[in-house]
Motif scaffolding. Structure first.
Motif, PDB file in Angstrom:
ATOM      1  N   ASN A 133       0.781  -1.257  -0.023  1.00 29.95           N
ATOM      2  CA  ASN A 133       0.119  -0.143   0.020  1.00 29.95           C
ATOM      3  C   ASN A 133       0.791   1.242   0.017  1.00 29.95           C
ATOM      4  N   ALA A 134       0.230   2.400   0.019  1.00 26.52           N
ATOM      5  CA  ALA A 134       1.062   3.868  -0.259  1.00 26.52           C
ATOM      6  C   ALA A 134       1.817   3.957   1.037  1.00 26.52           C
ATOM      7  N   ASP A 135       1.685   3.156   2.045  1.00 27.17           N
ATOM      8  CA  ASP A 135       2.622   3.423   3.560  1.00 27.17           C
ATOM      9  C   ASP A 135       3.437   2.325   3.369  1.00 27.17           C
ATOM     10  N   GLY A 136       3.890   1.412   2.158  1.00 27.43           N
ATOM     11  CA  GLY A 136       4.864   0.476   2.272  1.00 27.43           C
ATOM     12  C   GLY A 136       4.584  -1.001   2.928  1.00 27.43           C
ATOM     13  N   GLU A 137       3.444  -1.087   3.454  1.00 19.58           N
ATOM     14  CA  GLU A 137       3.095  -2.308   4.126  1.00 19.58           C
ATOM     15  C   GLU A 137       2.452  -3.456   3.075  1.00 19.58           C
ATOM     16  N   ALA A 138       3.154  -4.592   3.383  1.00 18.71           N
ATOM     17  CA  ALA A 138       2.574  -5.727   2.169  1.00 18.71           C
ATOM     18  C   ALA A 138       1.218  -6.095   2.351  1.00 18.71           C
ATOM     19  N   GLN A 139       0.805  -6.071   1.196  1.00 16.16           N
ATOM     20  CA  GLN A 139      -0.717  -6.272   0.954  1.00 16.16           C
ATOM     21  C   GLN A 139      -1.081  -7.622   0.195  1.00 16.16           C
ATOM     22  N   VAL A 140      -0.206  -8.073  -0.875  1.00 16.65           N
ATOM     23  CA  VAL A 140      -0.815  -9.025  -1.754  1.00 16.65           C
ATOM     24  C   VAL A 140       0.473  -9.443  -2.325  1.00 16.65           C
ATOM     25  N   LEU A 141       0.403 -10.807  -3.031  1.00 15.03           N
ATOM     26  CA  LEU A 141       1.326 -11.390  -3.710  1.00 15.03           C
ATOM     27  C   LEU A 141       0.663 -11.598  -5.202  1.00 15.03           C
ATOM     28  N   LEU A 142       0.944 -11.180  -6.223  1.00 20.44           N
ATOM     29  CA  LEU A 142       0.384 -11.369  -7.406  1.00 20.44           C
ATOM     30  C   LEU A 142       1.232 -12.336  -8.313  1.00 20.44           C
ATOM     31  N   ARG A 143       0.713 -12.746  -9.483  1.00 24.98           N
ATOM     32  CA  ARG A 143       1.381 -13.722 -10.199  1.00 24.98           C
ATOM     33  C   ARG A 143       1.515 -12.838 -11.645  1.00 24.98           C
ATOM     34  N   GLY A 144       2.382 -12.880 -12.617  1.00 26.93           N
ATOM     35  CA  GLY A 144       2.542 -12.220 -13.607  1.00 26.93           C
ATOM     36  C   GLY A 144       1.483 -12.526 -14.833  1.00 26.93           C
ATOM     37  N   ASN A 145       1.360 -13.966 -14.889  1.00 28.37           N
ATOM     38  CA  ASN A 145       0.440 -14.743 -15.755  1.00 28.37           C
ATOM     39  C   ASN A 145      -1.074 -14.789 -15.522  1.00 28.37           C
ATOM     40  N   GLN A 146      -1.497 -13.904 -14.514  1.00 29.99           N
ATOM     41  CA  GLN A 146      -2.859 -13.469 -14.038  1.00 29.99           C
ATOM     42  C   GLN A 146      -3.424 -12.863 -15.400  1.00 29.99           C
ATOM     43  N   PRO A 147      -4.804 -13.246 -15.714  1.00 30.22           N
ATOM     44  CA  PRO A 147      -5.529 -12.332 -16.535  1.00 30.22           C
ATOM     45  C   PRO A 147      -5.409 -10.874 -16.506  1.00 30.22           C
ATOM     46  N   ILE A 148      -5.374  -9.972 -17.424  1.00 26.72           N
ATOM     47  CA  ILE A 148      -5.234  -8.373 -16.940  1.00 26.72           C
ATOM     48  C   ILE A 148      -6.270  -7.884 -16.237  1.00 26.72           C
ATOM     49  N   SER A 149      -7.497  -8.613 -16.481  1.00 28.39           N
ATOM     50  CA  SER A 149      -8.722  -8.091 -15.728  1.00 28.39           C
ATOM     51  C   SER A 149      -8.597  -8.492 -14.143  1.00 28.39           C
ATOM     52  N   ASP A 150      -7.903  -9.687 -13.883  1.00 27.53           N
ATOM     53  CA  ASP A 150      -7.635  -9.940 -12.566  1.00 27.53           C
ATOM     54  C   ASP A 150      -6.417  -9.179 -12.000  1.00 27.53           C
ATOM     55  N   LEU A 151      -5.287  -8.756 -12.505  1.00 24.97           N
ATOM     56  CA  LEU A 151      -4.555  -7.677 -12.328  1.00 24.97           C
ATOM     57  C   LEU A 151      -4.960  -6.590 -11.881  1.00 24.97           C
ATOM     58  N   THR A 152      -5.961  -5.952 -12.863  1.00 27.28           N
ATOM     59  CA  THR A 152      -6.424  -4.868 -12.794  1.00 27.28           C
ATOM     60  C   THR A 152      -7.218  -4.746 -11.306  1.00 27.28           C
ATOM     61  N   HIS A 153      -8.111  -5.618 -11.158  1.00 30.84           N
ATOM     62  CA  HIS A 153      -8.968  -5.839 -10.033  1.00 30.84           C
ATOM     63  C   HIS A 153      -8.009  -6.045  -8.707  1.00 30.84           C
ATOM     64  N   ASP A 154      -6.929  -6.564  -8.757  1.00 32.00           N
ATOM     65  CA  ASP A 154      -6.176  -6.621  -7.523  1.00 32.00           C
ATOM     66  C   ASP A 154      -5.585  -5.405  -7.258  1.00 32.00           C
ATOM     67  N   ILE A 155      -5.170  -4.754  -8.505  1.00 34.31           N
ATOM     68  CA  ILE A 155      -4.603  -3.236  -8.296  1.00 34.31           C
ATOM     69  C   ILE A 155      -5.502  -2.197  -7.564  1.00 34.31           C
ATOM     70  N   GLN A 156      -6.890  -2.656  -8.140  1.00 36.36           N
ATOM     71  CA  GLN A 156      -7.828  -1.658  -7.531  1.00 36.36           C
ATOM     72  C   GLN A 156      -8.034  -1.763  -5.853  1.00 36.36           C
ATOM     73  N   LEU A 157      -7.852  -3.064  -5.361  1.00 36.84           N
ATOM     74  CA  LEU A 157      -7.863  -3.536  -4.209  1.00 36.84           C
ATOM     75  C   LEU A 157      -6.905  -2.977  -3.226  1.00 36.84           C
ATOM     76  N   LEU A 158      -5.687  -3.029  -3.964  1.00 36.61           N
ATOM     77  CA  LEU A 158      -4.288  -2.401  -3.382  1.00 36.61           C
ATOM     78  C   LEU A 158      -4.485  -0.961  -3.318  1.00 36.61           C
ATOM     79  N   LEU A 159      -5.374  -0.151  -4.144  1.00 36.42           N
ATOM     80  CA  LEU A 159      -5.436   1.303  -4.318  1.00 36.42           C
ATOM     81  C   LEU A 159      -6.430   1.490  -2.857  1.00 36.42           C
ATOM     82  N   GLN A 160      -7.458   0.600  -2.897  1.00 34.71           N
ATOM     83  CA  GLN A 160      -8.362   0.840  -1.675  1.00 34.71           C
ATOM     84  C   GLN A 160      -7.562   0.628  -0.336  1.00 34.71           C
ATOM     85  N   ALA A 161      -6.432  -0.092  -0.327  1.00 39.06           N
ATOM     86  CA  ALA A 161      -5.697  -0.317   0.979  1.00 39.06           C
ATOM     87  C   ALA A 161      -4.932   0.855   1.221  1.00 39.06           C
ATOM     88  N   SER A 162      -4.830   1.631   0.144  1.00 41.68           N
ATOM     89  CA  SER A 162      -3.748   3.001   0.262  1.00 41.68           C
ATOM     90  C   SER A 162      -4.457   4.129   0.872  1.00 41.68           C
TER      91      SER A 162
END
Length: 162
Positions: A133-162
């Motif tokens: 998150n924006a404070d440098g706190e670990a939030q999630v572990l992603l995989r590069g081979n995820q579909p783009i829509s899943d990556l986007t969704h996970d990034i949106q959740l990460l932004l909510q945690a920021s």
């Protein structure tokens, strides 16, 4: 996962640490510029996922591409490489000791193959993407081979945690 903490060298040649990058959601990925497939595919996927975010949120995300091949990946080479993937991607590298400490801390791996007759060698490395998150706190572990829509969704959740 541990929180964001490192001392490295930016693609601008400056010494940086985690404090330099606080204030935005951060995705960290280990790789090297000579990687034939995983690194460019992952960085392109992350760039596409960020582009799929609402335009006003895109600048709230940054990708730190940490090269584990410091002998070939100079700051200038990193900058030329990361510029291809967009303004949210920043290249970092460091000394062998700095990289080893960060990789160990993140529980990642990397290693070098035998050099061929031309001095070329492969670098094996972890393919995980670490999300903070924006404070440098670990939030999630992603995989590069995820579909783009899943990556986007996970990034949106990460932004909510920021």
């Amino acid at each position: 996962m541990p929180d964001l903490s490192f001392e490295l060298i930016s693609e601008s040649g400056l010494d940086v640490n985690q404090e330099t990058f606080l204030g935005k959601a951060t995705l960290m990925f280990f790789g090297f510029t000579n990687c034939p497939d995983i690194c460019p595919g992952t960085l392109q996927g992350l760039a596409s996922a960020i582009e799929a975010l609402p335009e006003e949120r895109q600048d709230e995300v940054q990708v730190l591409f940490v090269s584990v091949d410091p002998s070939r990946d100079t700051p200038d080479r990193l900058k030329a490489y990361t510029d291809f993937f967009g303004p949210q991607v920043t290249g970092l590298t460091g000394t062998d000791d700095q990289l080893s400490a960060l990789v160990k801390r993140m529980r990642a791996t990397y290693g070098y193959g035998e050099a061929d007759e031309n001095g070329n060698y492969a670098v094996s490395h972890s393919s995980a993407i670490y999300g903070f998150n924006a404070d440098g706190e670990a939030q999630v572990l992603l995989r590069g081979n995820q579909p783009i829509s899943d990556l986007t969704h996970d990034i949106q959740l990460l932004l909510q945690a920021s």
